[in-house]
Design an enzyme around this catalytic site. Structure first.
Site, PDB file in Angstrom:
ATOM      1  N   ASP A 167      -1.022   4.505  -6.406  1.00 61.62           N
ATOM      2  CA  ASP A 167       0.387   4.310  -6.063  1.00 61.62           C
ATOM      3  C   ASP A 167       1.261   5.447  -6.575  1.00 61.62           C
ATOM      4  OD1 ASP A 167       0.984   1.367  -4.886  1.00 61.62           O
ATOM      5  OD2 ASP A 167      -0.806   1.374  -6.134  1.00 61.62           O
ATOM      6  N   GLY A 171       0.844  -1.180   0.000  1.00 64.89           N
ATOM      7  CA  GLY A 171       0.000   0.000   0.000  1.00 64.89           C
ATOM      8  C   GLY A 171       0.883   1.234   0.000  1.00 64.89           C
ATOM      9  N   ALA A 172       0.606   2.155  -0.909  1.00 63.59           N
ATOM     10  CA  ALA A 172       1.509   3.291  -1.100  1.00 63.59           C
ATOM     11  C   ALA A 172       1.797   4.065   0.183  1.00 63.59           C
ATOM     12  CB  ALA A 172       0.950   4.211  -2.185  1.00 63.59           C
ATOM     13  N   ASN A 189      -2.375   2.655 -10.454  1.00 62.14           N
ATOM     14  CA  ASN A 189      -2.930   1.892  -9.331  1.00 62.14           C
ATOM     15  C   ASN A 189      -2.879   0.419  -9.696  1.00 62.14           C
ATOM     16  OD1 ASN A 189      -4.163   1.909  -6.685  1.00 62.14           O
ATOM     17  ND2 ASN A 189      -6.054   1.252  -7.681  1.00 62.14           N
ATOM     18  N   ARG A 231      10.408  -1.084  -4.607  1.00 59.19           N
ATOM     19  CA  ARG A 231       9.260  -1.155  -5.520  1.00 59.19           C
ATOM     20  C   ARG A 231       9.216   0.153  -6.306  1.00 59.19           C
ATOM     21  NH1 ARG A 231       3.684  -3.481  -3.603  1.00 59.19           N
ATOM     22  NH2 ARG A 231       3.648  -3.973  -5.823  1.00 59.19           N
TER      23      ARG A 231
END
Length: 343
Positions: free
Chosen positions: A236, A51-52, A246, A91
């Protein structure tokens, strides 16, 4: 346990960095005590923490982790900085991870206590931002639809588990539920790792919010048939022009909303807005291992010669985004306003 009591990531003065292992939810509740940078990188890569906004918090606390490990192992400054870089780059699509690292990194020279205090402040600010953007988005929706209970669709997980607290897309739904203005939520299962059915449904169940889990392929039909009033998702990375990256599958939801004349709401803290990225074409799309698509529970269900294609995200053009809700305010990209208007 209610969503209010859930915590995805935090720093414990005795244990160090602790994350709720989201790989085993909802079947088990397990926590990882992370003492080394390599452990944090693995937790991020394998989606134990995800999750961002939560990744932003992980990045900030990761700098503390690197400082502690460097002191313990006698690293040089170059070795410590390389470990911090490894966390920042774990990421590539989610901008918050690098943002969290770089927010506290300038304080390294001031010492560990300064970095830890800044990381904790960042986590607290994320929770406050999520509450504010949820309030603003709920106001916008009720102004559009009138003062009545609404039916929603959401994709992936953008709740407490994806943040330091409250949630973004699910925060909007929680705000509507608190006002008794939420009737039902359609939850996309979200392939291939089922963040929707494992995590979003878990959070909604804890809150007692009525919901149904559906396969991703049903989302467009659910929208076009008029079974929902709006869709709400997290993000994101949001480009300067309002393009939104996203979880893969979001673009299909957006297209169905566009065809049906229903709003697509993107809920994200300002930290997810990347004004240095001009458009979605400049966003790197992470590709995850193909086995995540063709193997379930260790058993391969596609032919051995079949390769899995596994982009983790997609990009929704701004013209299909009805609303971007941040704590700084609202913009309506499909109507011509942009995140740069809030800068």
């Amino acid at each position: 346990m209610t969503s209010e009591a859930l915590r995805a990531i935090w720093w414990d003065d005795r244990e160090g960095l602790v994350v709720l292992d989201q790989r085993v939810l909802p079947g088990a509740t397990e926590h990882l005590k992370i003492g080394e940078c390599a452990q944090l990188v693995e937790a991020i890569a394998t989606l134990a923490v995800r999750g961002a906004p939560a990744l932003g918090v992980a990045g900030a606390f990761g700098v503390v982790l690197a400082m502690d490990e460097a002191a313990r192992k006698g690293w040089t400054e170059a070795e410590r900085d390389a470990a911090i870089d490894g966390i920042r780059d774990a990421r590539p699509t989610a901008v918050n991870l690098a943002w969290g690292v770089e927010r506290v990194r300038p304080l390294v020279a001031a010492g560990r206590d300064a970095v830890l205090a800044a990381a904790r402040e960042l986590a607290e600010a994320d929770t406050a931002a999520n509450r504010e953007l949820s309030r603003l988005a709920a106001d916008w929706l009720l102004e559009r639809f009138g003062d009545r209970p609404l039916r929603a669709l959401t994709h992936c997980n953008a709740g407490v588990l994806a943040t330091s607290g409250w949630g973004t897309a699910l925060g909007v739904l929680r705000e509507l539920a608190a006002r008794d203005r939420l009737e039902h939520v359609h939850v996309d299962e979200t392939r291939p790792l089922l963040q929707g059915s494992r995590l979003t449904a878990y959070e909604l169940a804890q809150e007692g919010i009525a919901h149904s889990v559906q396969v991703d392929g049903a989302a467009a039909s659910t929208i076009v048939r008029g079974l929902v009033d709006f869709a709400v998702v997290g993000a994101d990375r949001i480009a300067a022009n309002g393009d939104v990256a996203n979880k893969v599958g979001t673009l299909g939801v957006a297209l169905a909303c566009h065809v049906s004349g229903l709003p697509l709401v993107v809920a994200a803290p300002w930290s997810t807005v990347d004004l240095e990225t001009a458009t979605g074409e400049d966003i790197e799309i992470e590709e995850r291992p193909g086995d995540e698509v063709v193997v379930i529970g260790g058993e391969r269900f596609a032919p051995e010669v079949s390769q899995g294609f596994n982009p983790a995200f997609d990009v929704t053009p701004a013209r299909f985004v009805s609303l971007i809700a941040t704590e700084r305010g609202l913009v309506e990209p499909s109507a011509g306003t942009r995140p740069t208007d809030l800068a």
